[in-house]
Design a protein around this motif. Sequence first.
Motif, PDB file in Angstrom:
ATOM      1  N   PRO A   1       3.496  -9.217   0.483  1.00 52.69           N
ATOM      2  CA  PRO A   1       3.709 -10.443   1.255  1.00 52.69           C
ATOM      3  C   PRO A   1       2.756 -10.620   2.437  1.00 52.69           C
ATOM      4  N   ASN A   2       2.238  -9.526   2.967  1.00 52.08           N
ATOM      5  CA  ASN A   2       1.387  -9.578   4.160  1.00 52.08           C
ATOM      6  C   ASN A   2       0.008  -9.012   3.842  1.00 52.08           C
ATOM      7  N   ALA A   3      -0.916  -9.895   3.513  1.00 46.05           N
ATOM      8  CA  ALA A   3      -2.242  -9.451   3.092  1.00 46.05           C
ATOM      9  C   ALA A   3      -3.091  -8.951   4.255  1.00 46.05           C
ATOM     10  N   ILE A   4      -2.844  -9.460   5.458  1.00 45.22           N
ATOM     11  CA  ILE A   4      -3.600  -9.016   6.630  1.00 45.22           C
ATOM     12  C   ILE A   4      -2.923  -7.770   7.183  1.00 45.22           C
ATOM     13  N   ASN A   5      -3.492  -6.623   6.897  1.00 45.55           N
ATOM     14  CA  ASN A   5      -2.889  -5.348   7.268  1.00 45.55           C
ATOM     15  C   ASN A   5      -3.982  -4.306   7.478  1.00 45.55           C
ATOM     16  N   PHE A   6      -3.588  -3.055   7.534  1.00 50.50           N
ATOM     17  CA  PHE A   6      -4.561  -1.989   7.763  1.00 50.50           C
ATOM     18  C   PHE A   6      -5.626  -1.942   6.666  1.00 50.50           C
ATOM     19  N   GLY A   7      -5.253  -2.306   5.456  1.00 53.79           N
ATOM     20  CA  GLY A   7      -6.220  -2.302   4.359  1.00 53.79           C
ATOM     21  C   GLY A   7      -7.330  -3.308   4.583  1.00 53.79           C
ATOM     22  N   LEU A   8      -6.973  -4.498   5.056  1.00 55.54           N
ATOM     23  CA  LEU A   8      -7.976  -5.531   5.325  1.00 55.54           C
ATOM     24  C   LEU A   8      -8.818  -5.159   6.545  1.00 55.54           C
ATOM     25  N   TYR A   9      -8.201  -4.489   7.496  1.00 54.83           N
ATOM     26  CA  TYR A   9      -8.964  -4.021   8.665  1.00 54.83           C
ATOM     27  C   TYR A   9      -9.998  -2.971   8.236  1.00 54.83           C
ATOM     28  N   ASP A  10      -9.601  -2.089   7.322  1.00 53.68           N
ATOM     29  CA  ASP A  10     -10.543  -1.097   6.793  1.00 53.68           C
ATOM     30  C   ASP A  10     -11.694  -1.780   6.051  1.00 53.68           C
ATOM     31  N   LEU A  11     -11.395  -2.901   5.373  1.00 58.27           N
ATOM     32  CA  LEU A  11     -12.446  -3.648   4.687  1.00 58.27           C
ATOM     33  C   LEU A  11     -13.458  -4.183   5.698  1.00 58.27           C
ATOM     34  N   ALA A  12     -12.968  -4.695   6.823  1.00 59.58           N
ATOM     35  CA  ALA A  12     -13.857  -5.190   7.869  1.00 59.58           C
ATOM     36  C   ALA A  12     -14.711  -4.076   8.463  1.00 59.58           C
ATOM     37  N   CYS A  13     -14.226  -2.849   8.338  1.00 56.90           N
ATOM     38  CA  CYS A  13     -14.950  -1.680   8.858  1.00 56.90           C
ATOM     39  C   CYS A  13     -15.530  -0.841   7.717  1.00 56.90           C
ATOM     40  N   LEU A  14     -15.922  -1.481   6.634  1.00 57.57           N
ATOM     41  CA  LEU A  14     -16.477  -0.777   5.481  1.00 57.57           C
ATOM     42  C   LEU A  14     -17.764  -0.044   5.889  1.00 57.57           C
ATOM     43  N   GLY A  15     -17.703   1.259   5.861  1.00 59.00           N
ATOM     44  CA  GLY A  15     -18.831   2.049   6.351  1.00 59.00           C
ATOM     45  C   GLY A  15     -18.780   2.288   7.837  1.00 59.00           C
ATOM     46  N   GLY A  16     -17.787   1.719   8.510  1.00 57.49           N
ATOM     47  CA  GLY A  16     -17.653   1.811   9.951  1.00 57.49           C
ATOM     48  C   GLY A  16     -17.664   0.429  10.567  1.00 57.49           C
ATOM     49  N   SER A  17     -17.417   0.345  11.856  1.00 59.44           N
ATOM     50  CA  SER A  17     -17.400  -0.948  12.545  1.00 59.44           C
ATOM     51  C   SER A  17     -18.705  -1.696  12.309  1.00 59.44           C
ATOM     52  N   GLY A  18     -18.586  -3.003  12.082  1.00 61.42           N
ATOM     53  CA  GLY A  18     -19.762  -3.791  11.741  1.00 61.42           C
ATOM     54  C   GLY A  18     -20.060  -3.799  10.269  1.00 61.42           C
ATOM     55  N   ALA A  19     -19.168  -3.171   9.451  1.00 60.87           N
ATOM     56  CA  ALA A  19     -19.390  -3.067   7.996  1.00 60.87           C
ATOM     57  C   ALA A  19     -20.809  -2.598   7.711  1.00 60.87           C
TER      58      ALA A  19
END
Length: 431
Positions: free
Chosen positions: A275-293
Amino acid sequence: MNAFIRFMEKRFIPVANKISSNRYLKSVSTGSMSLLGVIMLGSIFTVISSFSWEPYQNFLVSTNIGTVLNYIPAFTIDLLGLYMAFSIAYCGAGIFGIKEQALGTGLISLVSFLLLSPLTENPEERTAFLNTSYLGAKGVFVAIFVSLITIQLMKVFVNRNFTIKMPEGVPEMVTKSFTSLIPAVVIATFFGIVKLLFSLSSFDTATDFIYTLLQEPLQSLTGSLPAFLILILVSNLLWFFGIHGSMTVLPILMPIFLGYLADNSAAVAAGEAVPNAINFGLYDLACLGGSGATIGLVTNMFFFSKSKRYKAFSKIVFPSGLFGVNEPVVFGMPIMLNVMLLVPFLLTPLVITALGYALISLGIITAPIGILGAGALPPLVHGLVQGSLSFGIYELFATAISMLIYFPFFKTLDNQAVKEENLAQEEAVQQ
């Protein structure tokens, strides 16, 4: 693409070079780069200990190897602010023309930084303890200010000869120590007064003051996509200036996302959609490889570098980036205060996150559950752990997007490095 790269080289690099030649920024950049060895050391052990395979983790716990591995990051990356307080002042002293007092300037800056750090006192045992959370990434911004102020105060004393003069024949190190004595007394007193003033305020410490000012405007934001993207942008903008943006953003998102995790887990257990797509998983996606993706940046560097500098550097940052550890590239390349990389550093996470959320909303990929602590896993594996194969596959696609966005900016830097290396080689031949 070639036309764009030529435009960058002709129009953008001169502006970037002018900004990077600023002595304050150069002091911060040089001081940060000098810590690359410390950062790499901590990053290597972070990666080794972060594999989330249960038998491996059980082995680390049962043999106490995990405890040993965790010692190194705790005394390297986790104390980054402490090291920067010395390194920026030490390197900046040379940049501002007081190289002979570099060691003294670095030590005085380090003392001043520690002076501003809070103590936890135990009156019964007559002991006091430094709060190490203020010595790490949380204290980087304070370390930068303390270092630059210390350099300027030291410069005033040295240039005006407000120092103790020692007779000839006194060993050089003794002479330098006494030369730094008067400035050290004044600088330490100054920061002691600063510490007292903050202790009388509601902020208590200089570090808390800075973080409160950054966090309070963010308190009203919710977990909606626009607000989430704004938080990602703020986090990465702070990282660009050497501040641990995640430590500012995550305290706001943590209570919201933990609640989402419980709801999502219950829904998945019941065979329902997340039900809640915006979560830690999506935050990790934004930090793919680290902050700044930055996974696209390090991948480009590993496979497409032409310069010796980046070929060698990629052997370090590419393996670390795969596991979400990008301090070496942020502080070592550096991305921090590097105007050339500001646009992709801010843009890439927004693009891959917004596109990922759109695909989730359209039902093309399944949303991640939002498990906390899986960010160190590489693309695809992270998605599998988050309970979504389609999300893991999208992470591979997001890696390609990151590469495309970073490529022209990286190639501009790489081409510049090749020119510098060729010029250095020609000068060596002529000599």
